[in-house]
Design a protein around this motif. Structure first.
Motif, short mmCIF file in Angstrom:
data_model
loop_
_atom_site.label_atom_id
_atom_site.label_comp_id
_atom_site.label_asym_id
_atom_site.label_seq_id
_atom_site.Cartn_x
_atom_site.Cartn_y
_atom_site.Cartn_z
N LYS A 1 2.05 2.21 0.89
CA LYS A 1 1.74 3.23 1.89
C LYS A 1 0.25 3.23 2.25
O LYS A 1 -0.12 3.37 3.43
CB LYS A 1 2.14 4.61 1.36
CG LYS A 1 2.06 5.74 2.38
CD LYS A 1 2.56 7.03 1.79
CE LYS A 1 2.61 8.15 2.83
NZ LYS A 1 3.64 7.92 3.86
N ASP B 1 10.82 4.64 5.29
CA ASP B 1 9.52 4.84 4.66
C ASP B 1 9.51 4.14 3.30
O ASP B 1 10.47 4.26 2.53
CB ASP B 1 9.25 6.32 4.47
CG ASP B 1 7.91 6.58 3.79
OD1 ASP B 1 6.87 6.33 4.41
OD2 ASP B 1 7.93 7.03 2.63
N PHE C 1 7.49 4.68 0.68
CA PHE C 1 7.38 5.64 -0.42
C PHE C 1 8.71 6.35 -0.66
O PHE C 1 9.10 6.59 -1.79
CB PHE C 1 6.27 6.66 -0.15
CG PHE C 1 6.09 7.65 -1.26
CD1 PHE C 1 5.65 7.26 -2.51
CD2 PHE C 1 6.40 9.00 -1.05
CE1 PHE C 1 5.49 8.17 -3.54
CE2 PHE C 1 6.24 9.92 -2.07
CZ PHE C 1 5.79 9.51 -3.32
#
Length: 394
Positions: free
Chosen positions: A176, A254, A256
């Motif tokens: 990220k 995403d 994460f």
């Protein structure tokens, strides 16, 4: 009552670990911290490279061809890895395998925009598997304590839960904020450090002869036919390790979030590991294996209706519990059988059989991706059907 509780808790633990198994525990935990920082992101990394220039179905096809090259080559050179381990020692072979694993991720670090590194990455990946996995299983099988194999396997998995939980979260955070390059460098360093515990005691290599062609002949012996076919069930692992993470990433959108779902679902199942290991040592392993297989089959069916983040989390957690209910008794039985026969021959048979299953899964997956584009449900059904083959293991 306190004494009874203590006795109950102690029954879940393996107390007679040999020094070799303790070293393997330490090395495996360090190595897995590195691997779980990147493992679930590995196919996603390939996905992010190709999806920018190809439609989804073609991207999945390219990724499957990458793993097809890996497993076909692995099947061809695996007996040589076993010969090396038998000649120079299991721990030395594990160290060599981890070195090639580091080189593989180093190639991944620079593969974007440098496509000539792709075949080199395949070769390093094959060599890492060739030197690592036969030696790892042989080391565990040879030095595990008879009657404790189930708990030794489950205790290691329970300890691994900490790094399996931390790894994807750390990896997701690194991705990220810093990207794949930093992640691959960090993983490479930790992989090399994982060899240090193996240097504590001096290893005595066996040096007994092992036939390259004999390994292939054993696959087709009548006495091994049932076990050979049942181990094709490991083809579902290819879908689990390659296709499922990409599916989760598309749902979560995403890095994460992908790591967090993997970590959270692992946390849910940690206590279950110990219970399954105890069952595998005190109950009929075939009964536990069959129960796990049935539960695991349904985990693939549940994937057919999952399209939300919460649904993915629930199915992933349930799938991991069912998978270990299946795999712990299977691996414990394999180690016990190896101790009673030839360790190296039984382990190589086990590893080569499951590789055949993964090759079959990839070839079938390529057909399904072309027919149904992208074919998520078709691939999940394929994995579920292959998992049924575990029922034949004895």
């Amino acid at each position: 009552m306190a004494k009874n509780l203590k006795n109950l808790l102690s029954s879940f633990l393996a107390y007679r670990l040999t020094p070799q198994v303790k070293e393997l525990y330490s090395s495996t935990l360090i190595l897995n911290l590195a691997l779980y920082m990147v493992l679930i992101f590995e196919p996603v990394f390939l996905y992010t490279i190709f999806i920018t220039v190809q439609p989804l179905s073609v991207t999945l096809e390219i990724i499957l061809y990458f793993y097809l090259a890996v497993y076909v080559l692995y099947f061809l050179v695996l007996p040589w890895g076993a010969k090396f381990a038998q000649r120079f020692g299991y721990e030395h072979s594990i160290a060599v395998g981890s070195f090639f694993t580091a080189l593989f991720y180093f190639c991944f670090w620079g593969i974007r925009g440098n496509w000539w590194l792709m075949p080199i990455a395949v070769i390093f990946y094959v060599l890492s598997k060739t030197f690592y996995w036969p030696a790892y299983h042989c080391n565990f099988a040879k030095f595990s304590i008879d009657g404790e194999q189930g708990r030794e396997v489950s205790n290691l998995m329970a300890l691994q839960s900490a790094v399996i939980i931390a790894g994807p979260i750390i990896g997701g955070l690194v991705l990220k904020f810093f990207g794949f390059s930093v992640l691959f460098v960090l993983v490479t360093i930790i992989i090399l450090v994982s060899n240090i515990p193996m240097l504590v005691t001096k290893e005595q290599a066996e040096g007994t002869p092992f036939s390259y062609w004999g390994a292939y002949r054993r696959l087709f012996q009548r006495s091994n036919r049932r076990r050979f076919l049942s181990l094709w069930g490991f083809g579902e692992e290819l879908i689990l390790m390659v296709i499922w993470p990409i599916f989760i990433f598309i749902v979560v959108k995403d890095f994460f979030g992908l790591g967090l779902i993997s970590a959270a679902s692992t946390l849910v199942m940690t206590a279950v590991y110990l219970y399954i290991g105890r069952l595998a040592d005190h109950q009929d392993r075939r009964v536990v294996l069959r129960l796990g297989t049935v539960l695991y089959f349904f985990s693939w069916l549940f994937r057919l209706i999952v399209r939300s983040v919460f649904g993915v989390f629930v199915v992933d957690a349930y799938s991991k519990i069912a998978k270990q209910t299946n795999s712990i008794p299977l691996i414990a039985a394999t180690y016990e059988d190896a101790q009673d026969n030839s360790v190296i021959k039984r382990i190589v048979f086990f590893e080569m059989s499951l590789v055949v299953g993964k090759i079959i899964a990839i070839v079938a997956g390529l057909v399904l991706v072309n027919l149904f584009a992208p074919g998520w449900n078709a691939l999940f059904i394929l994995a579920g059907l292959m998992s049924i083959l575990y029922l034949g293991y004895r």
